[in-house]
Enzyme design. Sequence first.
Site: not given
Ligand code: AMP
Length: 189
Positions: A77, A114
């Site tokens: 995205r 996770e």
């Molecule tokens: P993080 O590495 O945990 O910060 O996750 C960020 C990445 O995962 C981004 O590229 C987001 O597109 C996706 N992502 C993580 N959590 C969500 C969520 N609750 N809703 C949408 N996209 C998420």
Amino acid sequence: MTDRVVQATARGDSGPAVAGLVASHTVDVPDFPQPGILFKDLTPLFADGDAFRDTVDAIVAYHGRDSFDVVVGIEARGFVIAAAVAYASGAGVVPVRKAGKLPRSTLSASYELEYGEATLELHADAFTAGQRVLVVDDVLATGGTAAATLDLVERAGGVLAGFSVLLELAFLKGRQRLASRPVHALLTV
Ligand code: AMP
């Protein structure tokens, strides 16, 4: 800014109007892609021409159109946002992709999810020395994806000019994880 319903309580680093715009075009999807995750679906924002343009303009205005040379988008995205920000500011686009997708010599960074591990890659010769790089993605959650990407950018010789997301999930503390890095979120929830 187009005339829209603004959610008065919305907050973000570019002010309540654009924060409300992102909030009003986000759909919460419970238990996607797995139980317990509240997925923030931003496709309605991408699909609304006026709203999408206003959010892209807000990112460019926050940083200043002459403050970066290249925009990095994180698969998938982030690509949508990166291309629009680059076009609006006359910058180029560089993709950071999931492992195995880029055809030439890459740098890679792995990080914990996770459940399990993920790897992101960047072409090793993506930047000329000292190029100023703006990184964009849709959602900042735990910050693992962003930390890996910012690390890749610097290892490839880019100078980090900024990091912008449309939406930040504050309770997952991604901003703290990125510590000294500059984080710009249009909407913080
Ligand atoms: P993080 O590495 O945990 O910060 O996750 C960020 C990445 O995962 C981004 O590229 C987001 O597109 C996706 N992502 C993580 N959590 C969500 C969520 N609750 N809703 C949408 N996209 C998420």
